[in-house]
Design a protein around this motif. Structure first.
Motif, PDB file in Angstrom:
ATOM      1  N   ALA A  30       0.833  -1.204   0.000  1.00 32.27           N
ATOM      2  CA  ALA A  30       0.000   0.000   0.000  1.00 32.27           C
ATOM      3  C   ALA A  30       0.866   1.252   0.000  1.00 32.27           C
ATOM      4  CB  ALA A  30      -0.926  -0.002   1.222  1.00 32.27           C
ATOM      5  N   TYR A  31       1.958   1.229   0.759  1.00 37.31           N
ATOM      6  CA  TYR A  31       2.846   2.390   0.797  1.00 37.31           C
ATOM      7  C   TYR A  31       3.536   2.580  -0.553  1.00 37.31           C
ATOM      8  CZ  TYR A  31       6.627   5.554   2.022  1.00 37.31           C
ATOM      9  OH  TYR A  31       7.479   6.630   2.052  1.00 37.31           O
ATOM     10  N   HIS A  32       3.935   1.477  -1.173  1.00 39.83           N
ATOM     11  CA  HIS A  32       4.557   1.567  -2.496  1.00 39.83           C
ATOM     12  C   HIS A  32       3.587   2.186  -3.500  1.00 39.83           C
ATOM     13  CE1 HIS A  32       7.037   0.624  -5.943  1.00 39.83           C
ATOM     14  NE2 HIS A  32       6.059  -0.103  -6.473  1.00 39.83           N
ATOM     15  N   ALA A  33       2.316   1.789  -3.430  1.00 38.96           N
ATOM     16  CA  ALA A  33       1.308   2.353  -4.333  1.00 38.96           C
ATOM     17  C   ALA A  33       1.117   3.835  -4.058  1.00 38.96           C
ATOM     18  CB  ALA A  33      -0.011   1.605  -4.169  1.00 38.96           C
ATOM     19  N   TYR A  34       1.118   4.204  -2.778  1.00 41.26           N
ATOM     20  CA  TYR A  34       0.959   5.608  -2.385  1.00 41.26           C
ATOM     21  C   TYR A  34       2.095   6.456  -2.954  1.00 41.26           C
ATOM     22  CZ  TYR A  34       1.348   9.631   0.774  1.00 41.26           C
ATOM     23  OH  TYR A  34       1.493  10.894   1.305  1.00 41.26           O
ATOM     24  N   ARG A  35       3.325   6.000  -2.786  1.00 42.24           N
ATOM     25  CA  ARG A  35       4.456   6.762  -3.308  1.00 42.24           C
ATOM     26  C   ARG A  35       4.406   6.840  -4.835  1.00 42.24           C
ATOM     27  NH1 ARG A  35       7.043  10.188  -0.332  1.00 42.24           N
ATOM     28  NH2 ARG A  35       8.485  10.195  -2.096  1.00 42.24           N
ATOM     29  N   ASN A  36       4.014   5.761  -5.474  1.00 38.96           N
ATOM     30  CA  ASN A  36       3.933   5.749  -6.928  1.00 38.96           C
ATOM     31  C   ASN A  36       2.909   6.753  -7.430  1.00 38.96           C
ATOM     32  OD1 ASN A  36       2.655   4.542  -9.603  1.00 38.96           O
ATOM     33  ND2 ASN A  36       4.759   3.774  -9.458  1.00 38.96           N
ATOM     34  N   MET A  37       1.748   6.827  -6.746  1.00 41.87           N
ATOM     35  CA  MET A  37       0.726   7.793  -7.159  1.00 41.87           C
ATOM     36  C   MET A  37       1.222   9.216  -6.986  1.00 41.87           C
ATOM     37  SD  MET A  37      -3.032   6.326  -6.117  1.00 41.87           S
ATOM     38  CE  MET A  37      -2.690   6.161  -4.374  1.00 41.87           C
ATOM     39  N   LEU A  38       1.882   9.497  -5.874  1.00 42.43           N
ATOM     40  CA  LEU A  38       2.395  10.849  -5.645  1.00 42.43           C
ATOM     41  C   LEU A  38       3.425  11.249  -6.698  1.00 42.43           C
ATOM     42  CD1 LEU A  38       2.900  11.094  -1.770  1.00 42.43           C
ATOM     43  CD2 LEU A  38       1.096  12.131  -3.153  1.00 42.43           C
ATOM     44  N   GLU A  39       4.209  10.296  -7.148  1.00 40.43           N
ATOM     45  CA  GLU A  39       5.311  10.604  -8.054  1.00 40.43           C
ATOM     46  C   GLU A  39       4.937  10.556  -9.528  1.00 40.43           C
ATOM     47  OE1 GLU A  39       8.132   7.718  -6.821  1.00 40.43           O
ATOM     48  OE2 GLU A  39       8.497   8.678  -4.876  1.00 40.43           O
ATOM     49  N   LEU A  56       8.657  16.475  -3.749  1.00 37.15           N
ATOM     50  CA  LEU A  56       8.565  15.215  -4.479  1.00 37.15           C
ATOM     51  C   LEU A  56       9.400  15.242  -5.754  1.00 37.15           C
ATOM     52  CD1 LEU A  56       4.709  14.612  -4.278  1.00 37.15           C
ATOM     53  CD2 LEU A  56       6.472  13.450  -2.938  1.00 37.15           C
ATOM     54  N   GLU A  57       9.946  14.086  -6.109  1.00 34.51           N
ATOM     55  CA  GLU A  57      10.602  13.927  -7.403  1.00 34.51           C
ATOM     56  C   GLU A  57       9.621  13.217  -8.323  1.00 34.51           C
ATOM     57  OE1 GLU A  57      14.327  11.965  -7.093  1.00 34.51           O
ATOM     58  OE2 GLU A  57      15.175  13.420  -5.674  1.00 34.51           O
ATOM     59  N   ARG A  58       8.999  13.978  -9.221  1.00 35.27           N
ATOM     60  CA  ARG A  58       7.934  13.435 -10.067  1.00 35.27           C
ATOM     61  C   ARG A  58       8.453  13.218 -11.492  1.00 35.27           C
ATOM     62  NH1 ARG A  58       2.758  13.741  -9.190  1.00 35.27           N
ATOM     63  NH2 ARG A  58       2.234  14.951 -11.059  1.00 35.27           N
ATOM     64  N   SER A  59       8.030  12.091 -12.085  1.00 40.64           N
ATOM     65  CA  SER A  59       8.432  11.768 -13.458  1.00 40.64           C
ATOM     66  C   SER A  59       7.423  10.790 -14.045  1.00 40.64           C
ATOM     67  CB  SER A  59       9.836  11.141 -13.479  1.00 40.64           C
ATOM     68  OG  SER A  59       9.858   9.937 -12.726  1.00 40.64           O
ATOM     69  N   ASN A  60       7.488  10.606 -15.377  1.00 45.98           N
ATOM     70  CA  ASN A  60       6.573   9.685 -16.072  1.00 45.98           C
ATOM     71  C   ASN A  60       5.123   9.945 -15.689  1.00 45.98           C
ATOM     72  OD1 ASN A  60       8.788   8.279 -17.267  1.00 45.98           O
ATOM     73  ND2 ASN A  60       9.048   7.133 -15.344  1.00 45.98           N
TER      74      ASN A  60
END
Length: 388
Positions: A143-152, A180-184
């Motif tokens: 769940a945390y991995h999904a959360y970070r992925n959505m933010l990024e 945040l470091e956002r990409s893709n």
């Protein structure tokens, strides 16, 4: 970030929408991450502590929702409602403070199952919160991995509406997202649903007394969404609609019969609650009404009534901050953003010939029914398809 300020409001609503294409993540993990965000946080680590804090903020509320946006893309929305600062008894800055089972509902179940067939191979063919099996596999780490992925990687839209000018809101989000470091970043795009070569016909059975019929029509090449909107209103979107007057009242074939459209997917969905023995008659009656408009168009009375109905809806858009957010959020993919008043002017231009063209553009794509397994008068005429 879009801000709409109206001093008539006494409350503010802030919505953060995160659009994602999952990037291979489990939908259930993404949903869990969104729901956890509004249950607790570092400062208020339990739901009871967070609820108590919100209650002290003049019964402010914080909640999340996971669903499909009108564009057909999956979106997680986190929403905050709070009293406007000007109305706080002690002058608190509430804006800055507050920012920091389907199967039992037969109509929802039918809509979910029908979508799996109508939109097979598309984002909406799986529930936005994932499957039961996915939910069983959720762990704190996933769940945390999904959360970070959505933010990024999510396409993030922030819409604010209320009495505030939302200066503090903009400052808070700018500070938070700058870390945040956002990409893709997920791309938002209009993707009409694909029309099947032949209509898919599917029947589900569960214990229930009545039956539900859902019919999906598609027009991938038709771009006149205002004509399509008025078509859906005339067919089944108001109390004087054809479905209501002709199918429910005159023929007594159903308990309800309505119609709704999706402008991005370019679909039209007719749905009805019926006695099982009336499924086929109701299906044909719906087709007859659409065919009649294809052949003969609509009357001036029908056109005027539909436009008046839409005018009345649009005039009430400014009644609350949440309605205004929904209004402007619904236009995020449009080339131009219109106010309710400007949209009324565009609706006024729609002619009966444009509506007839819309009716001719739609083709039946999927027929879905949900009824009791005890009824065998209809189920045998439907071919089951593998939707897994």
């Amino acid at each position: 970030m879009y801000k709409y300020t109206d001093k008539r409001f006494k409350t503010n609503e802030i919505q953060v929408m995160l659009y994602t294409d999952f990037n291979g993540l489990s939908r259930s993990d993404c949903a869990a991450a969104a729901y956890i965000l509004t249950d607790c946080c570092k400062k208020f680590p339990t739901y009871s502590k967070l609820s108590k804090h919100l209650a002290n903020l003049y019964s402010a509320s914080l909640y999340s929702n996971v669903n499909f946006a009108w564009s057909g893309m999956r979106v997680a929305a986190v929403k905050a409602n709070v009293l406007g600062n000007a109305y706080a008894l002690d002058g608190e800055n509430l804006e800055a403070d507050d920012i920091d089972s389907v199967i039992n509902e037969k109509s929802s179940y039918a809509a979910q199952r029908g979508a799996m067939i109508a939109f097979k191979g598309e984002p909406m063919d799986t529930p936005p919160v994932g499957t039961h099996e996915e939910a069983e596999r959720i762990t704190p780490e996933t769940a945390y991995h999904a959360y970070r992925n959505m933010l990024e990687t999510a396409r993030i839209h922030i819409v604010c509406s209320g009495s505030s000018d939302f200066t503090d809101t903009e400052r808070a989000f700018t500070k938070a997202f700058s870390k945040l470091e956002r990409s893709n970043i997920c791309e938002l795009k209009k993707t009409p649903s694909t029309l099947k070569p032949e209509p898919a016909v599917f029947a589900d059975t569960i214990p229930m007394e009545q039956a539900i019929l859902r019919m999906y029509f598609k027009a991938p090449e038709f771009g006149d969404f205002r004509a399509a909107l008025i078509l859906s209103v005339i067919l089944g979107g108001m109390t004087t609609s054809r479905f209501f007057l002709n199918i429910r009242e005159k023929q007594s074939l159903c308990y309800y019969c309505a119609c709704t459209g999706n402008r991005a997917l370019r679909t039209l969905t007719a749905y009805a609650g019926v006695e099982p023995q009336n499924i086929e008659l109701t299906k044909q009656a719906i087709l007859d009404e659409l065919n009649d408009i294809r052949e003969n168009g609509v009357t001036e009375e029908e056109l005027s009534a539909a436009k008046l109905d839409l005018y009345n809806r649009y005039s009430s858009m400014k009644d609350s901050p949440s309605i205004m957010i929904a209004w402007y959020h619904g236009q995020i993919l449009d080339d131009e953003i219109h106010s309710p008043e400007e949209e009324c002017m565009e609706i006024e231009k729609v002619t009966s010939e444009r509506i007839r063209a819309a009716a001719r553009a739609y083709t039946l794509d999927t027929v879905y029914t949900l009824c009791s397994p005890d009824f065998d008068g209809t189920a045998g005429s439907y071919e089951r398809e593998d939707t897994e």
